[in-house]
Design a protein around this motif. Structure first.
Motif, PDB file in Angstrom:
ATOM      1  N   MET A   1     -61.606 -91.675 -51.440  1.00 63.13           N
ATOM      2  CA  MET A   1     -61.598 -90.496 -51.647  1.00 63.13           C
ATOM      3  C   MET A   1     -61.364 -88.983 -50.808  1.00 63.13           C
ATOM      4  O   MET A   1     -61.269 -87.903 -51.505  1.00 63.13           O
ATOM      5  N   ASN A   2     -62.132 -89.221 -49.716  1.00 64.00           N
ATOM      6  CA  ASN A   2     -62.108 -88.552 -49.218  1.00 64.00           C
ATOM      7  C   ASN A   2     -61.111 -87.767 -48.823  1.00 64.00           C
ATOM      8  O   ASN A   2     -60.647 -86.388 -48.366  1.00 64.00           O
ATOM      9  N   GLN A   3     -59.634 -89.175 -48.809  1.00 65.13           N
ATOM     10  CA  GLN A   3     -58.476 -88.528 -48.450  1.00 65.13           C
ATOM     11  C   GLN A   3     -57.757 -87.296 -48.906  1.00 65.13           C
ATOM     12  O   GLN A   3     -57.213 -87.294 -48.495  1.00 65.13           O
ATOM     13  N   ILE A   4     -58.141 -87.461 -50.289  1.00 60.74           N
ATOM     14  CA  ILE A   4     -57.311 -85.775 -51.235  1.00 60.74           C
ATOM     15  C   ILE A   4     -57.548 -84.533 -50.981  1.00 60.74           C
ATOM     16  O   ILE A   4     -58.286 -84.531 -51.080  1.00 60.74           O
ATOM     17  N   VAL A  53     -49.267 -86.590 -59.154  1.00 67.63           N
ATOM     18  CA  VAL A  53     -49.253 -86.428 -58.302  1.00 67.63           C
ATOM     19  C   VAL A  53     -50.512 -86.622 -56.940  1.00 67.63           C
ATOM     20  O   VAL A  53     -51.203 -85.119 -57.109  1.00 67.63           O
ATOM     21  N   ILE A  54     -51.059 -87.102 -55.352  1.00 67.76           N
ATOM     22  CA  ILE A  54     -51.847 -86.909 -55.387  1.00 67.76           C
ATOM     23  C   ILE A  54     -51.346 -86.744 -53.929  1.00 67.76           C
ATOM     24  O   ILE A  54     -50.532 -87.071 -53.571  1.00 67.76           O
ATOM     25  N   ARG A  55     -52.319 -85.611 -53.624  1.00 68.47           N
ATOM     26  CA  ARG A  55     -51.549 -84.889 -51.901  1.00 68.47           C
ATOM     27  C   ARG A  55     -52.365 -85.194 -50.915  1.00 68.47           C
ATOM     28  O   ARG A  55     -53.274 -85.486 -50.929  1.00 68.47           O
ATOM     29  N   LEU A  56     -52.020 -86.506 -49.396  1.00 69.41           N
ATOM     30  CA  LEU A  56     -52.857 -86.369 -49.139  1.00 69.41           C
ATOM     31  C   LEU A  56     -52.266 -85.884 -47.106  1.00 69.41           C
ATOM     32  O   LEU A  56     -51.754 -84.821 -47.731  1.00 69.41           O
TER      33      LEU A  56
END
Length: 68
Positions: A1-4, A53-56
């Protein structure tokens, strides 16, 4: 979760190029390079808009299901 970095819904996706994976009449799976996004992992059903959409930090992940 902390990478999102960002999480959002999109009705459309940018054009791009498949780097590897599968692109059938029904679904798209694999690694792509999308315009404006860059490296993107896609797990989507075609003709079923509303994409998560998930932005890393260094890539995007896009997925959906057959129904919104």
């Amino acid at each position: 979760m902390n990478q999102i970095r960002e999480l959002r819904l999109e009705n459309e996706l940018p054009e791009g190029t498949r780097m590897n994976g599968a692109d059938t009449d029904t679904y798209v799976r694999g690694h792509f390079r999308l315009k404006g996004w860059g490296n993107t992992r896609a797990y989507i059903f075609k003709h079923s808009p509303l994409y998560i959409v998930i932005r890393l930090a260094d890539e995007y992940i896009v997925f959906n299901d057959t129904e919104a």
